[in-house]
Write an enzyme that holds these catalytic residues in place. Structure first.
Site, PDB file in Angstrom:
ATOM      1  CB  CYS A  60      -0.893  -0.044   1.240  1.00 10.05           C
ATOM      2  SG  CYS A  60      -1.631   1.557   1.663  1.00 10.05           S
ATOM      3  CD1 TRP A  93      -5.875  -3.749   4.935  1.00 10.29           C
ATOM      4  CD2 TRP A  93      -5.233  -5.070   3.244  1.00 10.29           C
ATOM      5  NE1 TRP A  93      -5.867  -2.996   3.787  1.00 10.29           N
ATOM      6  CE2 TRP A  93      -5.486  -3.776   2.734  1.00 10.29           C
ATOM      7  CE3 TRP A  93      -4.822  -6.059   2.362  1.00 10.29           C
ATOM      8  CZ2 TRP A  93      -5.337  -3.451   1.384  1.00 10.29           C
ATOM      9  CZ3 TRP A  93      -4.675  -5.743   1.014  1.00 10.29           C
ATOM     10  CH2 TRP A  93      -4.928  -4.470   0.545  1.00 10.29           C
ATOM     11  NE  ARG A 126     -14.302   2.311   2.272  1.00  4.12           N
ATOM     12  CZ  ARG A 126     -14.364   1.312   1.381  1.00  4.12           C
ATOM     13  NH1 ARG A 126     -13.387   0.435   1.304  1.00  4.12           N
ATOM     14  NH2 ARG A 126     -15.375   1.223   0.565  1.00  4.12           N
ATOM     15  CB  THR A 128      -7.529   1.993   5.764  1.00  3.73           C
ATOM     16  OG1 THR A 128      -7.577   2.950   6.830  1.00  3.73           O
ATOM     17  CG2 THR A 128      -8.806   2.103   4.947  1.00  3.73           C
ATOM     18  CB  VAL A 129      -2.672  -0.649   6.137  1.00  5.51           C
ATOM     19  CG1 VAL A 129      -2.848  -1.935   6.905  1.00  5.51           C
ATOM     20  CG2 VAL A 129      -2.877  -0.858   4.642  1.00  5.51           C
ATOM     21  CD  GLU A 144      -4.255  10.503   6.241  1.00  6.90           C
ATOM     22  OE1 GLU A 144      -5.361  10.045   5.915  1.00  6.90           O
ATOM     23  OE2 GLU A 144      -3.289  10.554   5.443  1.00  6.90           O
ATOM     24  CB  SER A 145      -0.203   7.189   5.568  1.00  9.29           C
ATOM     25  OG  SER A 145      -0.752   7.898   4.473  1.00  9.29           O
ATOM     26  CE1 TYR A 191      -5.328   2.937  -4.534  1.00  9.53           C
ATOM     27  CE2 TYR A 191      -3.492   4.485  -4.693  1.00  9.53           C
ATOM     28  CZ  TYR A 191      -3.984   3.236  -4.352  1.00  9.53           C
ATOM     29  OH  TYR A 191      -3.146   2.279  -3.850  1.00  9.53           O
TER      30      TYR A 191
HETATM   31  N1  LIG Z   1      -5.869   8.196   3.813  1.00  8.53           N
HETATM   32  C1  LIG Z   1      -5.431   6.894   4.240  1.00  8.53           C
HETATM   33  C2  LIG Z   1      -5.691   5.871   3.157  1.00  8.53           C
HETATM   34  C3  LIG Z   1      -5.212   4.502   3.496  1.00  8.53           C
HETATM   35  C4  LIG Z   1      -5.761   3.461   2.510  1.00  8.53           C
HETATM   36  O1  LIG Z   1      -6.640   3.746   1.686  1.00  8.53           O
HETATM   37  N2  LIG Z   1      -5.251   2.224   2.591  1.00  8.53           N
HETATM   38  C5  LIG Z   1      -5.760   1.164   1.739  1.00  8.53           C
HETATM   39  C6  LIG Z   1      -4.657   0.291   1.176  1.00  8.53           C
HETATM   40  S1  LIG Z   1      -3.689   1.082  -0.067  1.00  8.53           S
HETATM   41  C7  LIG Z   1      -6.636   0.231   2.559  1.00  8.53           C
HETATM   42  O2  LIG Z   1      -6.227  -0.222   3.606  1.00  8.53           O
HETATM   43  N3  LIG Z   1      -7.844  -0.056   2.063  1.00  8.53           N
HETATM   44  C8  LIG Z   1      -8.735  -0.962   2.673  1.00  8.53           C
HETATM   45  C9  LIG Z   1     -10.186  -0.567   2.441  1.00  8.53           C
HETATM   46  O3  LIG Z   1     -10.429   0.523   1.928  1.00  8.53           O
HETATM   47  O4  LIG Z   1     -11.040  -1.362   2.803  1.00  8.53           O
HETATM   48  C10 LIG Z   1      -3.960   6.991   4.577  1.00  8.53           C
HETATM   49  O5  LIG Z   1      -3.220   7.644   3.831  1.00  8.53           O
HETATM   50  O6  LIG Z   1      -3.551   6.455   5.591  1.00  8.53           O
END
Ligand SMILES: N[C@@H](CCC(=O)N[C@@H](CS)C(=O)NCC(=O)O)C(=O)O
Length: 314
Positions: A60, A93, A126, A128-129, A144-145, A191
């Site tokens: 990611c 994940w 969601r 998310t990582v 938030e990365s 994206y």
């Molecule tokens: N704005 C977030 C976006 C993180 C993100 O979209 N991660 C994706 C992987 S590239 C994810 O985990 N997606 C899982 C989902 O949306 O269910 C960040 O920058 O931390």
């Protein structure tokens, strides 16, 4: 790719919240956890060695920039980390080892969504990582990365063995402005191409991606890095997207006007960053390909770009 989410703390296979606007344009959800680790050890989330844990998927691009900063600053012994499998399973994940157990040696979860429901049993959203977890208060600090990247640079300096500041006070406005441009046009622009729900939305995003790459190519004709002679946070944010461009965005996300290798300055600049100390060891091409391609069942063999070739920029 499965895209389920948590609803009231329970996993649901189908996300009820659409991520597309009226014209089919991809709309990214805001990250809901935005607390901050502070260098002051008496703060609620005070910087400490061994207290925080990162959950990532190295493929990611958002999680990767946190992985990269952790390595650059020399924080691998200070902040522990668990890496998920490259591809998404039915429950998002996963952290599973060859024997079917958890590969997350810190908390033993098998799915990232458990991290979210452990922090908030009624969470809707969601999973998310990346996720920055606090072992002391047993909660998520931030997912938030962009924030995590900045904390790793600025707020863990007492524990970092690399004193380089990638967000120096005098350049903050310029870095923020550059980040915003790169985010819209490129980091998130690819994206918006890949996840577009209409031809019109895709067309618009595609043009913005290449307008931004053209702009960056011009900047890099005159200076070594985006903001001058020194590397800043903006360079690392751009680098994360450049690493994935030719192998995923060009093909899978239909950003196929040009590849990074077709831009002489950008391509040399990308190699320059790749060849900086502590960078190449974070680059896992199979993980990068895995996150974008494993859902298709076949992983492409190429491209075979030579990132170790001399960059000639100095
Ligand atoms: N704005 C977030 C976006 C993180 C993100 O979209 N991660 C994706 C992987 S590239 C994810 O985990 N997606 C899982 C989902 O949306 O269910 C960040 O920058 O931390």
């Amino acid at each position: 790719m499965q895209m389920g989410q948590l609803i009231d703390g329970q996993w649901a296979d189908e996300p009820p919240t659409a991520r597309q606007g009226k014209e089919g344009q991809f709309e990214r959800t805001e990250s809901p956890w935005r607390d901050w680790v502070e260098s002051d050890p008496t703060a609620k989330f005070g910087a400490e060695s061994g207290r925080y844990h990162l959950y990532v998927n190295v493929g990611c691009p958002w999680a990767y920039r946190a992985v990269l900063m952790r390595n650059l600053k020399g924080l691998t012994q200070v902040i522990s980390m668990s890496e998920s499998q490259p591809g998404m399973g039915k429950q998002g994940w996963t952290f599973v080892d060859a024997a079917g157990g958890s590969s997350d040696h810190f908390s033993g979860v098998k799915h990232l969504h458990e991290v979210y429901s452990n922090a908030d049993a009624g969470f809707t959203g969601r999973a998310t990582v990346p996720v920055l977890w606090d072992k002391k208060l047993n909660t998520i600090v931030n997912n938030e990365s962009a924030d995590i990247l900045r904390m790793l640079n600025s707020d863990f300096s007492a524990f970092a063995d690399n004193p380089v500041d990638y967000y120096p006070t005098e350049q903050r406005d310029a870095i923020d402005a550059m980040n915003a441009h790169i985010y819209d046009g490129l980091n998130n622009g690819v994206y918006r191409c890949g996840f577009a729900g209409s031809q019109m939305a895709y067309n618009a995003a595609y043009r913005e991606v290449f307008a931004e790459l053209d702009r960056l190519e011009r900047i890099l004709a005159n200076q070594r890095f985006l903001l001058g002679a020194a590397i800043t946070e903006s360079d690392w944010r751009l680098f994360s997207t450049l690493l994935r461009f030719d192998l995923a965005y060009y093909s899978r996300f239909r950003c196929n006007l040009k590849r990074v290798v077709d831009y002489p300055n950008l391509w040399a600049y990308a190699r320059d960053l790749y060849q900086q100390p502590r960078v190449a060891e974070t680059v896992d091409w199979e993980a990068f390909k895995g996150i974008y391609w494993s859902g298709t069942g076949i992983i492409p063999l190429g491209p075979e770009d030579d990132w170790a070739a001399p960059h000639g920029r100095g």
